[in-house]
Design a protein around this motif. Structure first.
Motif, mmCIF file in Angstrom:
data_model
loop_
_atom_site.group_PDB
_atom_site.id
_atom_site.type_symbol
_atom_site.label_atom_id
_atom_site.label_comp_id
_atom_site.label_asym_id
_atom_site.label_seq_id
_atom_site.Cartn_x
_atom_site.Cartn_y
_atom_site.Cartn_z
ATOM 1 N N ASN A 66 0.388 -1.380 0.336
ATOM 2 C CA ASN A 66 -0.249 -0.052 -0.091
ATOM 3 C C ASN A 66 0.691 1.155 0.190
ATOM 4 O O ASN A 66 1.321 2.045 1.076
ATOM 5 N N LEU A 67 0.768 2.056 -1.292
ATOM 6 C CA LEU A 67 1.992 2.873 -1.944
ATOM 7 C C LEU A 67 1.359 3.927 -0.465
ATOM 8 O O LEU A 67 2.285 5.187 -0.187
ATOM 9 N N THR A 68 0.519 4.348 -0.508
ATOM 10 C CA THR A 68 -0.824 5.325 -0.019
ATOM 11 C C THR A 68 -0.523 5.561 1.773
ATOM 12 O O THR A 68 -0.502 6.392 2.293
ATOM 13 N N GLN A 69 0.163 3.963 2.000
ATOM 14 C CA GLN A 69 0.705 4.452 3.638
ATOM 15 C C GLN A 69 1.354 5.558 3.931
ATOM 16 O O GLN A 69 2.053 6.040 4.642
ATOM 17 N N HIS A 70 2.432 5.736 2.631
ATOM 18 C CA HIS A 70 3.189 7.208 3.400
ATOM 19 C C HIS A 70 2.615 8.296 3.314
ATOM 20 O O HIS A 70 3.755 9.425 3.683
ATOM 21 N N GLU A 71 1.278 8.527 2.929
ATOM 22 C CA GLU A 71 1.033 9.905 2.396
ATOM 23 C C GLU A 71 1.550 11.137 3.862
ATOM 24 O O GLU A 71 1.907 11.870 3.506
ATOM 25 N N PRO A 72 1.098 10.713 4.747
ATOM 26 C CA PRO A 72 1.250 11.659 5.808
ATOM 27 C C PRO A 72 2.776 11.669 6.593
ATOM 28 O O PRO A 72 3.191 12.923 6.977
ATOM 29 N N GLN A 73 3.658 11.016 5.803
ATOM 30 C CA GLN A 73 4.896 10.988 6.157
ATOM 31 C C GLN A 73 5.544 11.927 4.548
ATOM 32 O O GLN A 73 6.357 12.449 5.468
ATOM 33 N N ILE A 74 4.939 11.945 3.460
ATOM 34 C CA ILE A 74 5.662 12.430 2.473
ATOM 35 C C ILE A 74 5.234 14.220 3.526
ATOM 36 O O ILE A 74 6.043 15.184 2.259
ATOM 37 N N TYR A 75 4.261 14.681 3.093
ATOM 38 C CA TYR A 75 2.977 15.782 2.856
ATOM 39 C C TYR A 75 2.452 15.522 4.840
ATOM 40 O O TYR A 75 1.859 15.574 4.479
ATOM 41 N N SER A 76 3.098 16.223 5.018
ATOM 42 C CA SER A 76 2.343 17.036 6.489
ATOM 43 C C SER A 76 1.336 18.134 5.969
ATOM 44 O O SER A 76 1.829 19.114 7.612
ATOM 45 N N GLY A 77 1.823 19.568 5.307
ATOM 46 C CA GLY A 77 0.830 20.384 5.324
ATOM 47 C C GLY A 77 -0.271 20.374 5.328
ATOM 48 O O GLY A 77 -1.210 19.255 5.527
ATOM 49 N N THR A 78 -1.274 21.152 4.902
ATOM 50 C CA THR A 78 -2.550 21.988 5.963
ATOM 51 C C THR A 78 -3.592 22.089 4.307
ATOM 52 O O THR A 78 -4.797 21.802 4.414
ATOM 53 N N ASP A 79 -2.810 22.233 3.562
ATOM 54 C CA ASP A 79 -3.276 22.458 2.133
ATOM 55 C C ASP A 79 -3.450 21.647 1.340
ATOM 56 O O ASP A 79 -2.661 20.153 1.087
ATOM 57 N N PRO A 80 -4.777 21.048 0.845
ATOM 58 C CA PRO A 80 -5.043 19.949 0.302
ATOM 59 C C PRO A 80 -4.180 19.264 -1.545
ATOM 60 O O PRO A 80 -4.050 20.429 -2.306
ATOM 61 N N VAL A 81 -3.854 18.773 -1.551
ATOM 62 C CA VAL A 81 -3.080 18.201 -2.375
ATOM 63 C C VAL A 81 -3.693 16.758 -2.837
ATOM 64 O O VAL A 81 -4.362 15.873 -2.165
ATOM 65 N N THR A 82 -3.261 16.417 -4.027
ATOM 66 C CA THR A 82 -3.593 15.267 -4.267
ATOM 67 C C THR A 82 -1.899 14.406 -5.353
ATOM 68 O O THR A 82 -0.606 14.972 -5.189
ATOM 69 N N PHE A 83 -2.705 13.041 -4.773
ATOM 70 C CA PHE A 83 -1.311 12.150 -4.692
ATOM 71 C C PHE A 83 -1.170 11.263 -6.023
ATOM 72 O O PHE A 83 -2.051 10.363 -5.813
#
Length: 181
Positions: A66-83
């Motif tokens: 599951n690649l999406t498990q790393h999203e909090p490690q990659i980006y911790s900002g508050t503005d909405p993003v798309t991976f």
């Protein structure tokens, strides 16, 4: 420049307005060019994940990851993003290839590198994070189907089987690097 010589390169901090002078047949017009830096998401440049003693369920040297498990490690900002996730990225041309359509069930091999493209939902600028996946599989176990047969002596469809008798058919030591305990 103050000498009115043409500028071909311009370093920008924040925003600025520069002017282009266009001359045709001795007639000149000056046009403004507004320059503005657009922010990109601030991301972790790379994530390393080492997994040990992984069961290779189908003996095919890949396992769902599951690649999406790393999203909090990659980006911790508050503005909405798309991976979005890709198999390769060319830093020189800033181009991606090999879009991964199901990042929650990506089939990863033992040493795999994947690139995450992180983009603000309100713009086209993006950042890149490299995900390095290292997996060490447990030794492969090769099994075969087994069939145990017994005659129904009493014609009552009721006989006892010792399931240990299936072991020599299921598991051949010559095909496996580990022994049965």
């Amino acid at each position: 420049p103050s000498d009115n010589s043409p500028t071909t390169n311009f370093n920008l901090i924040g925003s600025a307005t520069i002017y282009a002078k266009v001359t045709v047949h001795q007639c000149s017009e000056t046009y403004p060019i507004n320059l503005k830096l657009v922010p990109t998401p601030i991301v972790a440049p790379s994530i390393n994940n080492a997994l040990y003693n992984i069961c290779d369920i189908n003996n095919d040297a890949v396992e769902p990851y599951n690649l999406t498990q790393h999203e909090p490690q990659i980006y911790s900002g508050t503005d909405p993003v798309t991976f979005s996730y890709y198999r390769s990225y060319n830093d020189a041309s800033q181009t991606f290839s090999g879009l991964i359509s199901d990042p929650a069930n990506f089939l990863a091999a033992p040493n795999t590198t994947v690139y995450a493209k992180i983009q603000f939902n309100t713009g086209s600028c993006f950042s890149v994070s490299k995900i390095n996946i290292q997996m060490t599989f447990l030794p492969t176990i090769v099994l075969h189907a087994a069939t145990l047969k017994k005659c129904d002596k009493d014609f009552n469809f009721n006989e006892k089987f010792d399931l240990k008798d299936a072991t020599p058919q299921l598991f051949l030591q010559t095909e496996n690097s580990i022994s049965l305990a």
